[in-house]
Write a protein that holds these residues in place. Structure first.
Motif, PDB file in Angstrom:
ATOM      1  N   CYS A  30      -8.304  -2.876 -12.652  1.00  0.00           N
ATOM      2  CA  CYS A  30      -7.268  -1.846 -12.495  1.00  0.00           C
ATOM      3  C   CYS A  30      -5.894  -2.428 -12.176  1.00  0.00           C
ATOM      4  CB  CYS A  30      -7.690  -0.840 -11.434  1.00  0.00           C
ATOM      5  SG  CYS A  30      -9.147   0.127 -11.920  1.00  0.00           S
ATOM      6  N   SER A  96      -3.863   3.968 -10.485  1.00  0.00           N
ATOM      7  CA  SER A  96      -4.522   5.104  -9.832  1.00  0.00           C
ATOM      8  C   SER A  96      -5.543   5.765 -10.752  1.00  0.00           C
ATOM      9  CB  SER A  96      -3.463   6.125  -9.397  1.00  0.00           C
ATOM     10  OG  SER A  96      -4.080   7.258  -8.847  1.00  0.00           O
ATOM     11  N   GLU A  97      -5.166   5.976 -11.998  1.00  0.00           N
ATOM     12  CA  GLU A  97      -6.080   6.576 -12.976  1.00  0.00           C
ATOM     13  C   GLU A  97      -7.327   5.709 -13.173  1.00  0.00           C
ATOM     14  OE1 GLU A  97      -5.745   7.073 -17.690  1.00  0.00           O
ATOM     15  OE2 GLU A  97      -4.247   8.238 -16.584  1.00  0.00           O
ATOM     16  N   VAL A  99      -8.610   3.467 -11.039  1.00  0.00           N
ATOM     17  CA  VAL A  99      -9.431   3.481  -9.826  1.00  0.00           C
ATOM     18  C   VAL A  99     -10.239   4.770  -9.754  1.00  0.00           C
ATOM     19  CG1 VAL A  99      -9.317   3.613  -7.300  1.00  0.00           C
ATOM     20  CG2 VAL A  99      -7.995   1.883  -8.520  1.00  0.00           C
ATOM     21  N   ASN A 100      -9.614   5.888 -10.066  1.00  0.00           N
ATOM     22  CA  ASN A 100     -10.320   7.164 -10.041  1.00  0.00           C
ATOM     23  C   ASN A 100     -11.453   7.207 -11.066  1.00  0.00           C
ATOM     24  OD1 ASN A 100      -8.806   8.199  -7.928  1.00  0.00           O
ATOM     25  ND2 ASN A 100      -7.286   9.109  -9.287  1.00  0.00           N
ATOM     26  N   GLN A 101     -11.238   6.621 -12.232  1.00  0.00           N
ATOM     27  CA  GLN A 101     -12.298   6.554 -13.245  1.00  0.00           C
ATOM     28  C   GLN A 101     -13.460   5.708 -12.760  1.00  0.00           C
ATOM     29  OE1 GLN A 101     -10.427   5.106 -16.808  1.00  0.00           O
ATOM     30  NE2 GLN A 101      -9.760   7.142 -17.446  1.00  0.00           N
ATOM     31  N   HIS A 102     -13.151   4.583 -12.127  1.00  0.00           N
ATOM     32  CA  HIS A 102     -14.215   3.716 -11.630  1.00  0.00           C
ATOM     33  C   HIS A 102     -14.976   4.357 -10.481  1.00  0.00           C
ATOM     34  CE1 HIS A 102     -12.255   0.588 -14.042  1.00  0.00           C
ATOM     35  NE2 HIS A 102     -13.452   0.039 -14.047  1.00  0.00           N
ATOM     36  N   LYS A 103     -14.286   5.131  -9.648  1.00  0.00           N
ATOM     37  CA  LYS A 103     -14.965   5.854  -8.571  1.00  0.00           C
ATOM     38  C   LYS A 103     -15.949   6.856  -9.153  1.00  0.00           C
ATOM     39  CE  LYS A 103     -11.522   5.727  -4.878  1.00  0.00           C
ATOM     40  NZ  LYS A 103     -10.559   6.540  -4.108  1.00  0.00           N
ATOM     41  N   GLY A 104     -15.529   7.555 -10.201  1.00  0.00           N
ATOM     42  CA  GLY A 104     -16.401   8.540 -10.839  1.00  0.00           C
ATOM     43  C   GLY A 104     -17.624   7.904 -11.479  1.00  0.00           C
TER      44      GLY A 104
END
Length: 110
Positions: A30, A96-97, A99-104
């Motif tokens: 990221c 940010s996008e 990181v959010n994808q990887h969290k999901g």
């Protein structure tokens, strides 16, 4: 001894620009994608065309997944309806996008 160290550092600084840059695999990193987004936003701000940005990316990113990730960033930043972003804004948005994808993706199935 100090002269040897200073001479070695000067030689390194002179030789470093002559070495060929090697692109790293970035598609799952990221922070690296954010850095690339910042660079792409800078290209757009300096009037580099989308075609020039795609050519530049093709020159440096040979891995297919990296190319896809970089091309997606270029498409996003060069969208006609995209507001102009500073390099910092683009970097933060893409990081940010990502990181959010990887969290999901990392969320455990329940």
């Amino acid at each position: 001894m100090k002269r040897v160290v200073v001479s070695a550092l000067v030689a390194l600084c002179i030789a470093q620009p002559a070495t060929q840059a090697v692109a790293q695999t970035v598609s799952n990193q990221c922070f690296a994608l954010g850095d690339i987004a910042g660079q792409v936003a800078s290209w757009r701000a300096h009037k580099k065309t989308k075609a020039q940005a795609l050519d530049q990316a093709a020159h440096y990113y040979k891995d297919p997944s990296d190319r896809a990730a970089v091309n997606a960033i270029i498409e996003k930043i060069y969208r006609p309806d995209a507001p102009p972003m500073t390099p910092d804004q683009a970097s933060m948005a893409v990081t940010s996008e990502c990181v959010n994808q990887h969290k999901g993706q990392a969320a455990p199935a329940q």
